[in-house]
Scaffold this active site. Structure first.
Site, mmCIF file in Angstrom:
data_model
loop_
_atom_site.group_PDB
_atom_site.id
_atom_site.type_symbol
_atom_site.label_atom_id
_atom_site.label_comp_id
_atom_site.label_asym_id
_atom_site.label_seq_id
_atom_site.Cartn_x
_atom_site.Cartn_y
_atom_site.Cartn_z
ATOM 1 N N ASP A 9 20.392 19.445 -29.972
ATOM 2 C CA ASP A 9 20.736 18.249 -30.722
ATOM 3 C C ASP A 9 22.188 17.895 -30.362
ATOM 4 O O ASP A 9 22.932 18.743 -29.871
ATOM 5 C CB ASP A 9 20.603 18.556 -32.218
ATOM 6 C CG ASP A 9 21.192 17.467 -33.069
ATOM 7 O OD1 ASP A 9 20.831 16.298 -32.885
ATOM 8 O OD2 ASP A 9 22.059 17.795 -33.914
ATOM 9 N N ASP A 11 24.802 15.318 -32.326
ATOM 10 C CA ASP A 11 25.768 15.196 -33.427
ATOM 11 C C ASP A 11 25.610 16.326 -34.447
ATOM 12 O O ASP A 11 24.529 16.551 -34.978
ATOM 13 C CB ASP A 11 25.609 13.835 -34.113
ATOM 14 C CG ASP A 11 25.755 12.677 -33.125
ATOM 15 O OD1 ASP A 11 26.514 12.813 -32.151
ATOM 16 O OD2 ASP A 11 25.090 11.643 -33.337
ATOM 17 N N LYS A 109 12.965 12.230 -33.777
ATOM 18 C CA LYS A 109 12.766 13.561 -34.341
ATOM 19 C C LYS A 109 12.493 13.425 -35.837
ATOM 20 O O LYS A 109 13.147 12.620 -36.490
ATOM 21 C CB LYS A 109 14.017 14.430 -34.118
ATOM 22 C CG LYS A 109 14.300 14.719 -32.652
ATOM 23 C CD LYS A 109 15.519 15.634 -32.475
ATOM 24 C CE LYS A 109 16.835 14.920 -32.703
ATOM 25 N NZ LYS A 109 18.018 15.763 -32.428
HETATM 26 MG MG LIG Z 1 22.493 16.694 -35.701
#
Ligand SMILES: [Mg+2]
Ligand SMILES: [Zn+2]
Length: 190
Positions: A9, A11, A109
Protein backbone atom coordinates in the site's frame (compact mmCIF):
# COMPACT_ATOMS: atom_id res chain seq x y z
CA UNK A 1 9.35 -18.56 -14.05
CA UNK A 2 6.80 -16.61 -12.05
CA UNK A 3 8.22 -14.51 -9.24
CA UNK A 4 6.66 -13.64 -5.89
CA UNK A 5 5.81 -10.01 -5.26
CA UNK A 6 5.44 -7.78 -2.25
CA UNK A 7 2.43 -5.54 -2.82
CA UNK A 8 2.80 -2.36 -0.79
CA UNK A 9 0.00 0.00 0.00
CA UNK A 10 1.21 3.58 -0.47
CA UNK A 11 -0.23 6.17 1.95
CA UNK A 12 0.36 5.26 5.59
CA UNK A 13 2.63 2.37 4.60
CA UNK A 14 5.51 3.73 2.47
CA UNK A 15 4.82 7.40 3.13
CA UNK A 16 3.05 9.48 5.73
CA UNK A 17 -0.69 9.56 5.30
CA UNK A 18 -1.42 13.28 4.97
CA UNK A 19 -5.12 12.85 4.22
CA UNK A 20 -5.22 13.29 0.47
CA UNK A 21 -1.76 13.55 -1.05
CA UNK A 22 -2.63 16.20 -3.60
CA UNK A 23 0.81 17.52 -4.47
CA UNK A 24 4.37 16.27 -4.57
CA UNK A 25 5.58 18.73 -1.93
CA UNK A 26 3.50 16.90 0.69
CA UNK A 27 5.12 13.50 0.03
CA UNK A 28 7.14 12.28 3.03
CA UNK A 29 8.59 8.79 2.68
CA UNK A 30 8.99 6.82 5.90
CA UNK A 31 12.58 6.26 7.01
CA UNK A 32 13.86 2.80 6.05
CA UNK A 33 11.30 2.17 3.31
CA UNK A 34 13.95 2.35 0.58
CA UNK A 35 16.29 0.06 2.52
CA UNK A 36 13.38 -2.31 3.11
CA UNK A 37 12.58 -2.53 -0.58
CA UNK A 38 16.24 -2.99 -1.50
CA UNK A 39 16.45 -6.03 0.81
CA UNK A 40 13.36 -7.55 -0.79
CA UNK A 41 14.68 -6.96 -4.29
CA UNK A 42 17.94 -8.61 -3.33
CA UNK A 43 15.96 -11.62 -2.10
CA UNK A 44 14.27 -11.92 -5.50
CA UNK A 45 10.89 -10.27 -4.94
CA UNK A 46 9.08 -8.08 -7.38
CA UNK A 47 7.81 -4.89 -5.76
CA UNK A 48 4.58 -3.12 -6.58
CA UNK A 49 2.62 -0.26 -5.07
CA UNK A 50 -1.17 -0.68 -5.01
CA UNK A 51 -3.15 2.34 -3.89
CA UNK A 52 -6.71 3.65 -3.76
CA UNK A 53 -6.71 7.24 -5.01
CA UNK A 54 -10.32 8.25 -4.72
CA UNK A 55 -9.18 11.86 -4.43
CA UNK A 56 -9.19 11.76 -8.24
CA UNK A 57 -12.86 10.76 -8.30
CA UNK A 58 -13.56 13.46 -5.75
CA UNK A 59 -11.89 16.12 -7.88
CA UNK A 60 -9.24 16.89 -5.23
CA UNK A 61 -6.37 16.22 -7.65
CA UNK A 62 -5.99 14.63 -11.06
CA UNK A 63 -4.32 11.53 -12.47
CA UNK A 64 -1.45 13.65 -13.73
CA UNK A 65 -0.61 14.45 -10.11
CA UNK A 66 -0.86 10.79 -9.07
CA UNK A 67 1.54 9.80 -11.85
CA UNK A 68 3.90 12.67 -11.04
CA UNK A 69 4.09 11.46 -7.43
CA UNK A 70 4.72 7.90 -8.61
CA UNK A 71 7.46 9.00 -11.02
CA UNK A 72 9.10 10.87 -8.17
CA UNK A 73 8.83 7.87 -5.83
CA UNK A 74 10.19 5.58 -8.55
CA UNK A 75 13.24 7.83 -8.95
CA UNK A 76 13.86 8.01 -5.19
CA UNK A 77 13.70 4.24 -4.82
CA UNK A 78 15.78 3.65 -7.93
CA UNK A 79 18.47 5.99 -6.59
CA UNK A 80 18.57 3.70 -3.52
CA UNK A 81 18.95 0.61 -5.74
CA UNK A 82 15.43 -0.42 -4.80
CA UNK A 83 13.53 -0.39 -8.07
CA UNK A 84 9.77 -0.56 -7.87
CA UNK A 85 8.41 -2.77 -10.64
CA UNK A 86 5.00 -1.16 -10.97
CA UNK A 87 2.59 1.40 -9.54
CA UNK A 88 -1.12 0.60 -9.69
CA UNK A 89 -3.88 2.89 -8.51
CA UNK A 90 -7.66 3.05 -8.45
CA UNK A 91 -9.03 6.54 -9.23
CA UNK A 92 -12.70 5.48 -8.99
CA UNK A 93 -15.59 5.84 -6.59
CA UNK A 94 -19.08 4.47 -7.01
CA UNK A 95 -20.65 7.84 -6.12
CA UNK A 96 -17.87 10.07 -7.47
CA UNK A 97 -18.53 13.76 -7.92
CA UNK A 98 -16.38 13.59 -11.08
CA UNK A 99 -18.54 11.69 -13.59
CA UNK A 100 -15.60 10.22 -15.53
CA UNK A 101 -14.53 8.25 -12.45
CA UNK A 102 -17.98 7.24 -11.20
CA UNK A 103 -17.85 3.50 -11.43
CA UNK A 104 -18.40 0.32 -9.44
CA UNK A 105 -14.92 -0.82 -10.45
CA UNK A 106 -12.98 -3.98 -9.75
CA UNK A 107 -9.85 -2.16 -8.67
CA UNK A 108 -10.79 -0.30 -5.51
CA UNK A 109 -9.36 -2.15 -2.52
CA UNK A 110 -10.54 -4.43 -0.90
CA UNK A 111 -11.40 -5.72 -4.39
CA UNK A 112 -8.43 -7.47 -6.01
CA UNK A 113 -8.33 -5.67 -9.38
CA UNK A 114 -5.00 -3.92 -8.80
CA UNK A 115 -3.32 -7.20 -7.85
CA UNK A 116 -4.79 -8.83 -10.96
CA UNK A 117 -3.46 -6.02 -13.20
CA UNK A 118 0.01 -6.40 -11.70
CA UNK A 119 -0.17 -10.19 -11.93
CA UNK A 120 -0.85 -9.97 -15.67
CA UNK A 121 1.81 -7.33 -16.33
CA UNK A 122 4.60 -8.89 -14.32
CA UNK A 123 3.77 -12.63 -14.28
CA UNK A 124 3.54 -12.75 -10.51
CA UNK A 125 3.21 -15.88 -8.36
CA UNK A 126 0.49 -14.47 -6.13
CA UNK A 127 0.31 -17.50 -3.83
CA UNK A 128 3.94 -16.86 -2.81
CA UNK A 129 3.36 -13.11 -2.48
CA UNK A 130 2.72 -10.71 0.39
CA UNK A 131 0.50 -7.68 0.91
CA UNK A 132 1.66 -4.96 3.31
CA UNK A 133 -0.75 -2.21 4.33
CA UNK A 134 -2.15 -0.06 7.11
CA UNK A 135 -5.87 -0.62 6.47
CA UNK A 136 -8.16 -3.60 6.85
CA UNK A 137 -9.04 -3.26 3.17
CA UNK A 138 -5.41 -4.01 2.31
CA UNK A 139 -5.56 -7.16 4.41
CA UNK A 140 -8.93 -8.15 2.98
CA UNK A 141 -7.57 -7.79 -0.56
CA UNK A 142 -4.50 -9.85 0.28
CA UNK A 143 -6.58 -12.62 1.77
CA UNK A 144 -8.92 -12.58 -1.22
CA UNK A 145 -6.03 -13.37 -3.58
CA UNK A 146 -4.39 -15.94 -1.29
CA UNK A 147 -1.32 -13.88 -0.41
CA UNK A 148 0.12 -13.57 3.07
CA UNK A 149 -0.80 -10.31 4.75
CA UNK A 150 0.93 -7.86 7.09
CA UNK A 151 -0.74 -4.95 8.85
CA UNK A 152 1.69 -2.14 9.67
CA UNK A 153 1.09 0.15 12.65
CA UNK A 154 2.05 3.28 10.70
CA UNK A 155 -0.64 5.43 9.09
CA UNK A 156 -4.06 4.19 10.23
CA UNK A 157 -2.58 0.89 11.38
CA UNK A 158 -2.78 1.42 15.14
CA UNK A 159 -6.36 2.62 14.85
CA UNK A 160 -7.24 -0.31 12.63
CA UNK A 161 -5.55 -2.78 14.96
CA UNK A 162 -7.76 -1.55 17.80
CA UNK A 163 -10.90 -2.18 15.74
CA UNK A 164 -10.52 -5.57 14.06
CA UNK A 165 -13.42 -6.44 11.76
CA UNK A 166 -15.09 -9.82 12.02
CA UNK A 167 -13.60 -12.47 9.81
CA UNK A 168 -10.47 -10.64 8.66
CA UNK A 169 -7.08 -11.13 10.29
CA UNK A 170 -3.58 -10.47 9.01
CA UNK A 171 -0.85 -13.09 9.26
CA UNK A 172 1.01 -10.63 11.46
CA UNK A 173 0.92 -7.05 12.76
CA UNK A 174 4.26 -5.20 12.68
CA UNK A 175 5.36 -1.69 13.57
CA UNK A 176 6.52 -0.58 10.13
CA UNK A 177 7.84 -1.66 6.74
CA UNK A 178 11.29 -2.44 8.13
CA UNK A 179 9.77 -5.00 10.49
CA UNK A 180 7.54 -6.26 7.70
CA UNK A 181 10.58 -7.07 5.60
CA UNK A 182 12.31 -8.91 8.45
CA UNK A 183 9.23 -11.10 8.84
CA UNK A 184 8.88 -11.74 5.11
CA UNK A 185 12.53 -12.74 4.74
CA UNK A 186 12.30 -15.06 7.75
CA UNK A 187 9.23 -16.73 6.27
CA UNK A 188 11.05 -17.02 3.00
CA UNK A 189 13.90 -18.96 4.57
CA UNK A 190 11.66 -21.03 6.84
MG1 LIG B 1 -2.87 3.18 3.45
ZN1 LIG C 1 -11.07 1.39 -9.54
Amino acid sequence: MKLPCVFFDRDGTLNEDVGYLDRLERLVLFPDCIDAVRLLKRAGYLITVVTNQSGVAQGLYDEHTVREIHRHMAARFEAGRANIDGFYYCPHLVDAPVAAYRRACECRKPLPGLVRQAERDLDIDVARSFVVGDRWRDIEMGRAVGARTLLVRTGYGRTEEARPPAGIAPDIVVDNVAQAVVWILQRDRG
